[in-house]
Design a protein around this motif. Structure first.
Motif, PDB file in Angstrom:
ATOM      1  N   SER A   6       0.820  -1.145  -0.040  1.00 23.94           N
ATOM      2  CA  SER A   6       0.104   0.075   0.040  1.00 23.94           C
ATOM      3  C   SER A   6       0.876   1.206   0.228  1.00 23.94           C
ATOM      4  CB  SER A   6      -0.896  -0.013   1.252  1.00 23.94           C
ATOM      5  OG  SER A   6      -1.792   1.236   1.338  1.00 23.94           O
ATOM      6  N   SER A  54      -3.822   1.724  -3.153  1.00 28.59           N
ATOM      7  CA  SER A  54      -3.523   1.929  -1.767  1.00 28.59           C
ATOM      8  C   SER A  54      -4.548   2.040  -0.838  1.00 28.59           C
ATOM      9  CB  SER A  54      -2.563   3.225  -1.845  1.00 28.59           C
ATOM     10  OG  SER A  54      -1.973   3.386  -0.517  1.00 28.59           O
ATOM     11  N   ALA A  71      -3.789   5.616   4.094  1.00 33.33           N
ATOM     12  CA  ALA A  71      -3.187   5.758   2.717  1.00 33.33           C
ATOM     13  C   ALA A  71      -2.988   7.136   2.525  1.00 33.33           C
ATOM     14  CB  ALA A  71      -4.283   5.208   1.786  1.00 33.33           C
TER      15      ALA A  71
END
Length: 115
Positions: A6, A54, A71
């Motif tokens: 991510s 992500s 994120a």
């Protein structure tokens, strides 16, 4: 592993957003991409897709709002790192961005087996 994928997706998102202006890209690519509106649009669309990836990867670990906030924080840290290092080592920061897609896939698959 999914968390690292991510963070790399957030880094790739900012690298694509930064590369929407071809004169910022090293490796002699600017002359071929200059004046091409399709590249600018495609880079921005891919940046949004990478950031969405992500968020989706963090969604596998955290809840919805927390996944978005984590994120977003990863994107801000990646953007800061990118903006500070791009003038000094442009080939290194864009080279890392080129390595991100296979690393994201590999780390996602490794994380899928453990989770």
């Amino acid at each position: 592993m999914v968390e690292a994928a991510s963070v790399l997706a957030a880094y790739l998102a900012f690298a694509l957003l930064h590369a929407a202006r071809p004169e910022r890209i090293p490796f002699g690519v600017a002359t071929r991409l200059r004046g091409r509106r399709a590249w600018r649009v495609a880079a921005r669309i891919l940046a949004v897709a990478s950031f969405s990836l992500s968020v989706a990867l963090w969604g596998r670990v955290e809840g919805g709002p927390a996944a978005f906030l984590v994120a977003l924080a990863a994107l801000m840290v990646a953007a800061t790192l990118f903006v500070l290092l791009a003038p000094i080592w442009p080939r290194a920061v864009f080279g890392l961005a080129l390595l991100c897609p296979p690393a994201i896939v590999a780390l996602s698959l490794l994380g899928a087996r453990h989770g």
